[in-house]
Design a protein around this motif. Sequence first.
Motif, mmCIF file in Angstrom:
data_model
loop_
_atom_site.group_PDB
_atom_site.id
_atom_site.type_symbol
_atom_site.label_atom_id
_atom_site.label_comp_id
_atom_site.label_asym_id
_atom_site.label_seq_id
_atom_site.Cartn_x
_atom_site.Cartn_y
_atom_site.Cartn_z
ATOM 1 N N ASN A 34 35.991 28.225 -3.498
ATOM 2 C CA ASN A 34 35.720 29.026 -4.689
ATOM 3 C C ASN A 34 34.552 28.454 -5.501
ATOM 4 O O ASN A 34 34.374 28.771 -6.655
ATOM 5 C CB ASN A 34 36.975 29.176 -5.553
ATOM 6 C CG ASN A 34 36.911 30.379 -6.463
ATOM 7 O OD1 ASN A 34 36.140 31.303 -6.254
ATOM 8 N ND2 ASN A 34 37.713 30.370 -7.509
ATOM 9 N N LEU A 35 33.781 27.557 -4.882
ATOM 10 C CA LEU A 35 32.591 26.961 -5.496
ATOM 11 C C LEU A 35 31.465 27.014 -4.477
ATOM 12 O O LEU A 35 31.677 26.698 -3.305
ATOM 13 C CB LEU A 35 32.842 25.502 -5.879
ATOM 14 C CG LEU A 35 34.014 25.190 -6.789
ATOM 15 C CD1 LEU A 35 34.215 23.676 -6.887
ATOM 16 C CD2 LEU A 35 33.810 25.788 -8.169
ATOM 17 N N LYS A 79 27.630 27.217 -13.959
ATOM 18 C CA LYS A 79 27.261 26.082 -13.107
ATOM 19 C C LYS A 79 27.965 24.807 -13.567
ATOM 20 O O LYS A 79 28.327 24.667 -14.730
ATOM 21 C CB LYS A 79 25.751 25.879 -13.135
ATOM 22 C CG LYS A 79 24.991 27.059 -12.557
ATOM 23 C CD LYS A 79 23.510 26.789 -12.465
ATOM 24 C CE LYS A 79 22.756 27.980 -11.962
ATOM 25 N NZ LYS A 79 22.915 28.261 -10.579
ATOM 26 N N GLY A 80 28.131 23.903 -12.625
ATOM 27 C CA GLY A 80 28.682 22.584 -12.899
ATOM 28 C C GLY A 80 28.027 21.586 -11.956
ATOM 29 O O GLY A 80 27.190 21.953 -11.133
ATOM 30 N N THR A 81 28.419 20.339 -12.090
ATOM 31 C CA THR A 81 27.881 19.299 -11.212
ATOM 32 C C THR A 81 29.017 18.464 -10.653
ATOM 33 O O THR A 81 29.806 17.889 -11.413
ATOM 34 C CB THR A 81 26.896 18.384 -11.970
ATOM 35 O OG1 THR A 81 25.844 19.187 -12.512
ATOM 36 C CG2 THR A 81 26.292 17.344 -11.052
ATOM 37 N N PHE A 82 29.093 18.416 -9.325
ATOM 38 C CA PHE A 82 30.057 17.548 -8.653
ATOM 39 C C PHE A 82 29.451 16.156 -8.596
ATOM 40 O O PHE A 82 28.295 15.989 -8.208
ATOM 41 C CB PHE A 82 30.347 18.065 -7.243
ATOM 42 C CG PHE A 82 31.133 17.104 -6.415
ATOM 43 C CD1 PHE A 82 32.452 16.835 -6.712
ATOM 44 C CD2 PHE A 82 30.542 16.437 -5.354
ATOM 45 C CE1 PHE A 82 33.180 15.925 -5.949
ATOM 46 C CE2 PHE A 82 31.261 15.535 -4.592
ATOM 47 C CZ PHE A 82 32.586 15.279 -4.897
ATOM 48 N N LYS A 83 30.225 15.146 -9.004
ATOM 49 C CA LYS A 83 29.743 13.759 -8.998
ATOM 50 C C LYS A 83 30.639 12.918 -8.102
ATOM 51 O O LYS A 83 31.863 12.993 -8.191
ATOM 52 C CB LYS A 83 29.737 13.203 -10.417
ATOM 53 C CG LYS A 83 28.800 13.987 -11.324
ATOM 54 C CD LYS A 83 28.797 13.462 -12.730
ATOM 55 C CE LYS A 83 27.849 14.300 -13.578
ATOM 56 N NZ LYS A 83 27.739 13.807 -14.933
ATOM 57 N N LEU A 84 30.017 12.127 -7.260
ATOM 58 C CA LEU A 84 30.742 11.259 -6.334
ATOM 59 C C LEU A 84 30.085 9.895 -6.334
ATOM 60 O O LEU A 84 28.856 9.787 -6.268
ATOM 61 C CB LEU A 84 30.717 11.838 -4.915
ATOM 62 C CG LEU A 84 31.423 11.018 -3.845
ATOM 63 C CD1 LEU A 84 32.938 11.063 -4.059
ATOM 64 C CD2 LEU A 84 31.076 11.524 -2.458
ATOM 65 N N GLU A 85 30.920 8.852 -6.411
ATOM 66 C CA GLU A 85 30.396 7.485 -6.365
ATOM 67 C C GLU A 85 31.287 6.631 -5.472
ATOM 68 O O GLU A 85 32.507 6.745 -5.513
ATOM 69 C CB GLU A 85 30.353 6.886 -7.768
ATOM 70 C CG GLU A 85 29.727 5.508 -7.810
ATOM 71 C CD GLU A 85 29.552 4.967 -9.222
ATOM 72 O OE1 GLU A 85 28.985 3.882 -9.345
ATOM 73 O OE2 GLU A 85 29.991 5.613 -10.183
ATOM 74 N N ILE A 86 30.648 5.796 -4.665
ATOM 75 C CA ILE A 86 31.370 4.810 -3.861
ATOM 76 C C ILE A 86 31.125 3.476 -4.548
ATOM 77 O O ILE A 86 30.026 2.929 -4.492
ATOM 78 C CB ILE A 86 30.878 4.784 -2.404
ATOM 79 C CG1 ILE A 86 30.931 6.179 -1.792
ATOM 80 C CG2 ILE A 86 31.730 3.796 -1.587
ATOM 81 C CD1 ILE A 86 30.238 6.293 -0.444
ATOM 82 N N ARG A 87 32.152 2.959 -5.235
ATOM 83 C CA ARG A 87 32.017 1.735 -6.024
ATOM 84 C C ARG A 87 32.615 0.540 -5.287
ATOM 85 O O ARG A 87 33.824 0.464 -5.095
ATOM 86 C CB ARG A 87 32.766 1.872 -7.349
ATOM 87 C CG ARG A 87 32.234 2.908 -8.262
ATOM 88 C CD ARG A 87 33.042 2.903 -9.552
ATOM 89 N NE ARG A 87 32.736 4.084 -10.319
ATOM 90 C CZ ARG A 87 33.589 4.717 -11.083
ATOM 91 N NH1 ARG A 87 34.836 4.300 -11.190
ATOM 92 N NH2 ARG A 87 33.213 5.776 -11.753
#
Length: 139
Positions: free
Chosen positions: A76-77, A47-55
């Motif tokens: 593939n995820l 497992k992993g974590t996708f991180k997204l930020e609008i700065r």
Amino acid sequence: MRSLLLPPLALVTTLACTGALAAGTDVGSLYELSAAGTPARVKAGSKGTFKLEIRPRGDAHISEEAPLKVELAGKNLKLAKDKLARADAATPSAPRFEVPFTAEAAGAGAVEVKATFFVCTANLCERQQKVLSVPVAVD
């Protein structure tokens, strides 16, 4: 008398916003779409974590009143969610999202992002639609 004043006021407001854009305001420079913190490599089955930020930058802000929509697709995820809204954000003024994923088979992977939001300043509020591909290698 009041009804006679509203159209000219609306016209002045429209011209002021159009003037700000015509003066060379690059709305894209008022924010950054970042996937920093997303792992570049994961093992197949893990497992992993996708991180997204609008700065937002400078005096800009991401509108908390206007719609905000993020569509995700995994290559593939397997993502825990494929649609995000403001309610999914950890912080509303600078939206930040974290979406768990599971890596499938070994090979190239990616998270494909289509984000729609409004970036605003004192002089303008513009709809933005950005597409981003975040590579994640699966070992």
